[in-house]
Scaffold this active site. Structure first.
Site, PDB file in Angstrom:
ATOM      1  N   ASP A 187      39.719 -64.929-135.799  1.00 25.95           N
ATOM      2  CA  ASP A 187      40.591 -65.100-136.970  1.00 25.95           C
ATOM      3  C   ASP A 187      41.650 -63.991-137.006  1.00 25.95           C
ATOM      4  O   ASP A 187      41.644 -63.081-136.172  1.00 25.95           O
ATOM      5  CB  ASP A 187      39.757 -65.135-138.260  1.00 25.95           C
ATOM      6  CG  ASP A 187      38.799 -63.959-138.371  1.00 25.95           C
ATOM      7  OD1 ASP A 187      39.186 -62.852-137.954  1.00 25.95           O
ATOM      8  OD2 ASP A 187      37.665 -64.144-138.853  1.00 25.95           O
ATOM      9  N   ASP A 222      31.706 -66.012-138.587  1.00 25.95           N
ATOM     10  CA  ASP A 222      31.531 -67.472-138.467  1.00 25.95           C
ATOM     11  C   ASP A 222      31.626 -67.940-137.014  1.00 25.95           C
ATOM     12  O   ASP A 222      31.619 -69.137-136.734  1.00 25.95           O
ATOM     13  CB  ASP A 222      32.526 -68.229-139.369  1.00 25.95           C
ATOM     14  CG  ASP A 222      33.971 -68.080-138.891  1.00 25.95           C
ATOM     15  OD1 ASP A 222      34.213 -67.301-137.942  1.00 25.95           O
ATOM     16  OD2 ASP A 222      34.852 -68.740-139.464  1.00 25.95           O
ATOM     17  N   ASP A 261      36.544 -62.193-133.983  1.00 23.63           N
ATOM     18  CA  ASP A 261      36.119 -62.749-135.273  1.00 23.63           C
ATOM     19  C   ASP A 261      35.872 -61.592-136.236  1.00 23.63           C
ATOM     20  O   ASP A 261      35.357 -60.544-135.825  1.00 23.63           O
ATOM     21  CB  ASP A 261      34.829 -63.553-135.048  1.00 23.63           C
ATOM     22  CG  ASP A 261      34.284 -64.143-136.323  1.00 23.63           C
ATOM     23  OD1 ASP A 261      35.078 -64.349-137.263  1.00 23.63           O
ATOM     24  OD2 ASP A 261      33.064 -64.400-136.387  1.00 23.63           O
ATOM     25  N   GLU A 268      57.100 -75.913-121.925  1.00 28.61           N
ATOM     26  CA  GLU A 268      56.089 -76.470-121.035  1.00 28.61           C
ATOM     27  C   GLU A 268      56.794 -77.663-120.403  1.00 28.61           C
ATOM     28  O   GLU A 268      56.982 -78.692-121.045  1.00 28.61           O
ATOM     29  CB  GLU A 268      54.855 -76.906-121.825  1.00 28.61           C
ATOM     30  CG  GLU A 268      53.703 -77.293-120.946  1.00 28.61           C
ATOM     31  CD  GLU A 268      52.483 -77.772-121.740  1.00 28.61           C
ATOM     32  OE1 GLU A 268      51.380 -77.626-121.239  1.00 28.61           O
ATOM     33  OE2 GLU A 268      52.639 -78.303-122.853  1.00 28.61           O
ATOM     34  N   ASP A 277      55.440 -76.884-126.736  1.00 23.94           N
ATOM     35  CA  ASP A 277      54.314 -77.595-126.143  1.00 23.94           C
ATOM     36  C   ASP A 277      54.673 -79.038-125.791  1.00 23.94           C
ATOM     37  O   ASP A 277      55.261 -79.744-126.618  1.00 23.94           O
ATOM     38  CB  ASP A 277      53.173 -77.613-127.175  1.00 23.94           C
ATOM     39  CG  ASP A 277      51.951 -78.336-126.677  1.00 23.94           C
ATOM     40  OD1 ASP A 277      51.219 -77.755-125.874  1.00 23.94           O
ATOM     41  OD2 ASP A 277      51.732 -79.489-127.103  1.00 23.94           O
ATOM     42  N   HIS A 307      45.381 -71.129-121.587  1.00 22.68           N
ATOM     43  CA  HIS A 307      44.290 -71.847-122.256  1.00 22.68           C
ATOM     44  C   HIS A 307      44.046 -73.237-121.662  1.00 22.68           C
ATOM     45  O   HIS A 307      43.089 -73.903-122.030  1.00 22.68           O
ATOM     46  CB  HIS A 307      44.610 -71.964-123.742  1.00 22.68           C
ATOM     47  CG  HIS A 307      45.815 -72.833-123.955  1.00 22.68           C
ATOM     48  ND1 HIS A 307      47.078 -72.432-123.570  1.00 22.68           N
ATOM     49  CD2 HIS A 307      45.949 -74.078-124.466  1.00 22.68           C
ATOM     50  CE1 HIS A 307      47.938 -73.395-123.837  1.00 22.68           C
ATOM     51  NE2 HIS A 307      47.278 -74.411-124.380  1.00 22.68           N
ATOM     52  N   ASP A 308      44.934 -73.706-120.792  1.00 26.71           N
ATOM     53  CA  ASP A 308      44.742 -75.004-120.143  1.00 26.71           C
ATOM     54  C   ASP A 308      44.215 -74.854-118.719  1.00 26.71           C
ATOM     55  O   ASP A 308      44.146 -75.843-117.978  1.00 26.71           O
ATOM     56  CB  ASP A 308      46.074 -75.773-120.081  1.00 26.71           C
ATOM     57  CG  ASP A 308      46.514 -76.258-121.450  1.00 26.71           C
ATOM     58  OD1 ASP A 308      45.643 -76.479-122.309  1.00 26.71           O
ATOM     59  OD2 ASP A 308      47.730 -76.402-121.655  1.00 26.71           O
ATOM     60  N   ASP A 349      53.366 -71.225-130.894  1.00 24.98           N
ATOM     61  CA  ASP A 349      53.300 -72.475-130.155  1.00 24.98           C
ATOM     62  C   ASP A 349      53.905 -73.557-131.043  1.00 24.98           C
ATOM     63  O   ASP A 349      53.514 -73.688-132.208  1.00 24.98           O
ATOM     64  CB  ASP A 349      51.820 -72.807-129.901  1.00 24.98           C
ATOM     65  CG  ASP A 349      51.548 -73.198-128.480  1.00 24.98           C
ATOM     66  OD1 ASP A 349      52.260 -74.077-127.986  1.00 24.98           O
ATOM     67  OD2 ASP A 349      50.616 -72.636-127.873  1.00 24.98           O
TER      68      ASP A 349
HETATM   69  C1  BGC Z   1      48.631 -77.708-124.590  1.00 22.43           C
HETATM   70  C2  BGC Z   1      47.244 -78.226-124.512  1.00 22.43           C
HETATM   71  C3  BGC Z   1      47.095 -79.384-125.466  1.00 22.43           C
HETATM   72  C4  BGC Z   1      48.180 -80.444-125.206  1.00 22.43           C
HETATM   73  C5  BGC Z   1      48.275 -81.431-126.298  1.00 22.43           C
HETATM   74  C6  BGC Z   1      49.480 -78.847-124.105  1.00 22.43           C
HETATM   75  O1  BGC Z   1      50.694 -78.499-123.745  1.00 22.43           O
HETATM   76  O2  BGC Z   1      48.868 -76.575-123.817  1.00 22.43           O
HETATM   77  O3  BGC Z   1      46.300 -77.238-124.785  1.00 22.43           O
HETATM   78  O4  BGC Z   1      45.838 -79.975-125.309  1.00 22.43           O
HETATM   79  O5  BGC Z   1      49.452 -79.844-125.087  1.00 22.43           O
HETATM   80  O6  BGC Z   1      48.919 -80.859-127.369  1.00 22.43           O
END
Ligand code: BGC
Length: 594
Positions: free
Chosen positions: A71, A67, A63, A296, A242, A370-371, A140
Site C-alpha cells: 500500500d 492485510d 504493506d 507499450e 498501457d 510486471h508482465d 500507468d
Molecule cells: C499490462 C498488463 C495488463 C494488460 C491489460 C498490459 O499492457 O502491462 O499487465 O494485463 O495491459 O491491461
C-alpha cells in the site's frame, strides 16, 4: 504481455509495442507545466533520456497494515531506500480504483485511488515524498479498456439509450453473430461478450471484465484527456501508456486475414486512427506540460518509430517486445525453448532496434517488468553458483545500453522466479486463462506448468524481499502472493552494507552511467557479432570509447576483437578482481574505457 494466438499477453504486447511514459523535471506540483518535450534533442527537454527508471509494483513493494497487500503507506516508508538507489524516476503500476481482476489494469474510477492502497491523501504524500527526493513519478495510463464496474460501462450495458453506450464497441445481436475477434484473457478466446440488457455484444480484447473503450468517439477521447490533465495538474511527471497500440479499431470489423494465426497483435494493433489520436493527445494534453511519455508499443521498428519520431509530436519513448519475447517455442503460450536461446540472433534484434533509434526517436532498455518473469531466471542463471555474478552481469547490460533503462523492483538484489508447482499458487488472470484453455483442449498440463516456472508473470510479482523476518519484512499478514522462500538469504538487509552485493553493484552501475555520457548518448556498435557466448558492444561519444563485454555463458568465453586493450581502464566489473581482458570468466561483465 504476449500475443501468441493461444494465449500470451506479453507476446501480444510485444507485437503491439507499448508507448511509455512522460515525466517532468524536479517534480513539485505544477513544475510540469512548462515547455513540451517533443523538440528534438535539446538538453532540457530531453531529461528523460538521461534518467534511470525504477518500476514499483505497489501491491508487492511494502504493506503497512498487515492485510498482505502492499500500500501507499508502505511505499512511503521505503522512500529513502528508493532515493539511495540513485534512480531518477519511478513507474507505479496502476493505483486507481479497481476490482483487481487484472491487478489494477481494470479501472473502475480513473480519478480515485484503489482502496487497498489507501486514500488520495496517501497518494499525494507518496508523490510529494518522491518529489522532495528529486524523483519523478510516472503513472500507468490504462485507456484501451476500463473495468466492467466503471460507471460508464454500468450505464452503457443497461440500455442502448445510455449516453455512455457509444463509449464502448457494440455489435447489435439483431445483426447476427459478430465477426470473430480473439481475446487474450478469455477462456473461450472470444472477444465479444453478449449483454442481455442491450441485446448486443461488447468488445473486450482482454478479459470480459475489461471492456474496450471506443476511441473512435470524440467524447470519450475528451473524457480521457480531461482525466489525464487531472493527474498532471496534481504534479505527476508522465505516463506509461498501457496497451495503447490497440486503442483504434477498424469498426468495419473486416474478417481477419489468414496470416492472423499466431500473430494477432499484428492485426489488432496499430489501427487506422491510432497515430491521429496520439497526435491529438499530444496537442490537447502533453504539449501543455513538461512531462515524459512511454508507449507499450507493438509491431516492427517502422511502426514503433511512429510513436517516437519527434517530428510527429506523439510520445517520447516506446518499448517493444521482440527481444523480450525471444526464445519461446512458436505458437505456444510462452513455452521456453528447451534448447535455450540463440545469443547471436538475440543480439541482432537489439542491433536492429538500437540502430533505428540512433537515427531518430528514443528507445528503452528493460529485461523485466510486471508482465515478465524475473530477469535472473529468464536471461541469467539463478543456480547458487552463478546467481550473484549473472545478476550483476544483467544489471550491467540494462544500464549500459542505448535507451532509457527501466529496472524492475527486486532485480537489484537478485530476486529470481519462485517457480510455483501448483496452479492454485498462481494469481495471474493470464496464466489461469491459459491453464483453463490447455485443460479444455486436453493438453499436457504438467508440461504447461513446467514452462510457466520460467515464463509466468507471477514470477515477477512476488513480494519484495526486505529482510529475513516474517514474510521477508513485506507484511505481517499472509501475503497476497507467496514470498520466495529464499528471502532468508536474498534480501535487502543482507546486502545493504556489503560493498560486493548485487544491491551495491546496481548503485555503482547507475553512478557509472550518470558519469559516463558515452553510456547515455554515445553511438552503439556490436563487437564480435557472431560470438555465440558473449554480448559485446562499443559506446562512442566525441572520441571517447567505452567497451562493454558480457559473458552470457556459465563457462570461460573469449571476445574476438582488434580493439587495443593495452591502455584500457576497467570502469566496473562484476568480479572482485577485474582486469582489461578479452578472456571472460563465467557471466563476467566488464565495462572498459579505451
Ligand atoms: C499490462 C498488463 C495488463 C494488460 C491489460 C498490459 O499492457 O502491462 O499487465 O494485463 O495491459 O491491461
Amino acid at each position: 504481455m504476449s500475443f501468441h494466438r493461444t494465449t500470451s499477453f506479453s507476446l501480444t504486447l510485444a507485437l503491439l509495442a507499448l508507448t511509455l511514459f512522460s515525466c517532468q523535471p524536479n517534480g513539485p506540483k505544477s513544475d510540469n507545466k512548462t515547455a513540451q518535450n517533443n523538440t528534438p534533442t535539446t538538453a532540457k527537454s530531453d531529461w528523460w533520456k538521461e534518467a534511470v527508471v525504477y518500476q514499483i509494483y505497489p501491491r508487492s513493494f511494502q504493506d503497512s497494515d498487515g492485510d498482505g497487500l502492499g500500500d501507499f503507506k508502505g511505499s512511503i516508508s521505503r522512500l529513502d531506500y528508493v532515493k539511495n538507489l540513485g534512480v531518477d524516476m519511478v513507474w507505479l503500476n496502476p493505483v486507481y480504483a479497481s476490482p483487481n481482476k487484472d491487478n489494477g489494469y481494470d479501472i473502475s474510477d480513473y480519478q480515485n485511488i484503489m482502496k487497498e492502497f489507501g486514500t488520495m491523501e496517501d497518494f499525494d504524500r507518496l508523490l510529494n515524498g518522491f518529489h522532495e527526493r528529486k524523483i519523478k513519478v510516472f503513472m500507468d495510463l490504462v485507456v484501451n479498456h476500463c473495468s466492467n464496474e466503471h460507471e460508464w460501462f454500468k450505464s452503457a450495458s443497461a440500455s442502448r439509450e445510455s449516453p455512455y453506450y457509444n463509449y464502448f464497441h457494440w455489435w447489435p445481436a439483431e445483426n447476427g453473430k459478430p465477426p470473430y475477434r480473439w481475446s487474450i484473457f478469455d477462456e473461450k478466446g472470444d472477444a465479444w461478450e453478449y449483454n442481455k440488457a442491450t441485446n448486443s455484444y461488447y468488445l473486450h480484447y482482454f478479459s470480459d471484465y475489461q471492456p474496450d473503450l471506443n476511441w473512435e468517439n470524440p467524447k470519450l477521447r475528451e473524457e480521457i484527456y480531461k482525466m489525464m490533465r487531472f493527474w498532471l495538474d496534481k504534479g505527476i511527471d508522465g505516463f506509461r501508456l498501457d496497451a495503447i497500440a490497440f486503442c483504434s479499431k477498424d469498426t468495419n470489423w473486416p474478417p481477419l486475414p489468414e496470416q492472423y494465426k499466431g500473430n494477432w497483435g499484428m492485426y489488432y494493433a496499430n489501427g487506422p486512427h491510432l497515430h491521429e489520436y496520439m497526435q491529438e493527445m499530444n496537442r490537447e494534453v502533453f504539449s501543455k506540460y513538461n512531462i515524459a511519455t512511454v508507449a507499450e508499443a507493438l509491431g516492427d521498428v517502422e511502426g514503433v518509430m511512429k510513436f517516437v519520431d519527434p517530428e510527429r509530436k506523439e510520445l517520447n519513448m516506446a518499448y517493444s517486445f521482440e527481444a523480450i519475447d525471444f526464445g519461446y517455442l512458436p505458437k505456444e503460450y510462452k513455452m521456453p525453448d528447451p534448447k535455450g536461446y540463440d545469443l547471436v540472433a538475440w543480439k541482432k534484434i537489439y542491433e536492429k532496434w538500437t540502430n533505428a533509434f540512433e537515427t531518430k526517436g528514443w528507445g528503452t532498455m528493460y529485461l523485466a517488468n510486471h508482465d515478465q518473469p524475473r530477469m535472473l531466471t529468464r536471461w541469467g542463471n539463478d543456480s547458487p553458483e552463478f546467481r550473484d555474478v549473472s545478476s550483476k552481469m544483467l544489471t550491467t547490460f540494462v544500464l549500459s545500453m542505448r535507451g532509457t533503462p527501466y529496472y524492475y523492483y527486486g532485480d537489484e538484489i537478485g530476486m529470481n522466479n519462485i517457480k510455483f508447482d501448483k496452479v492454485e499458487e498462481y494469481n495471474d488472470i493470464e496464466l489461469l486463462t491459459n491453464y483453463a484453455q490447455v485443460k479444455a483442449k486436453g493438453g499436457d498440463l504438467k508440461r504447461f506448468l513446467e514452462g510457466m516456472k520460467i515464463s509466468s508473470r507471477d514470477n515477477g510479482r512476488t513480494p519484495m524481499q526486505w529482510d529475513n523476518t516474517l514474510n521477508s519484512g513485506f507484511s505481517t499478514g499472509a501475503p497476497w502472493l507467496k514470498v520466495n522462500p529464499n528471502y532468508t538469504t536474498v534480501n535487502v538487509a543482507a546486502q545493504q552494507n556489503d560493498p560486493a552485493s548485487n544491491l551495491n553493484y546496481f548503485r555503482k552501475m547507475i553512478q557509472l552511467r550518470k558519469n559516463t555520457p558515452a553510456l547515455i548518448h554515445g553511438d552503439w556498435e556490436l563487437i564480435d557479432a557472431e560470438n555465440p557466448d558473449v554480448f559485446a558492444y562499443l559506446r562512442t561519444l566525441d572520441g571517447k570509447k567505452v567497451a562493454v563485454f558480457l559473458n552470457f555463458k556459465a563457462k570461460q568465453s573469449t571476445v574476438r576483437t582488434d580493439l587495443d586493450l593495452t591502455k584500457a581502464k576497467v570502469l566496473l566489473g562484476n568480479y572482485t578482481d577485474p582486469s582489461a581482458t578479452v578472456t571472460l570468466r563465467p557471466y563476467e561483465a566488464l565495462v572498459l574505457e579505451l
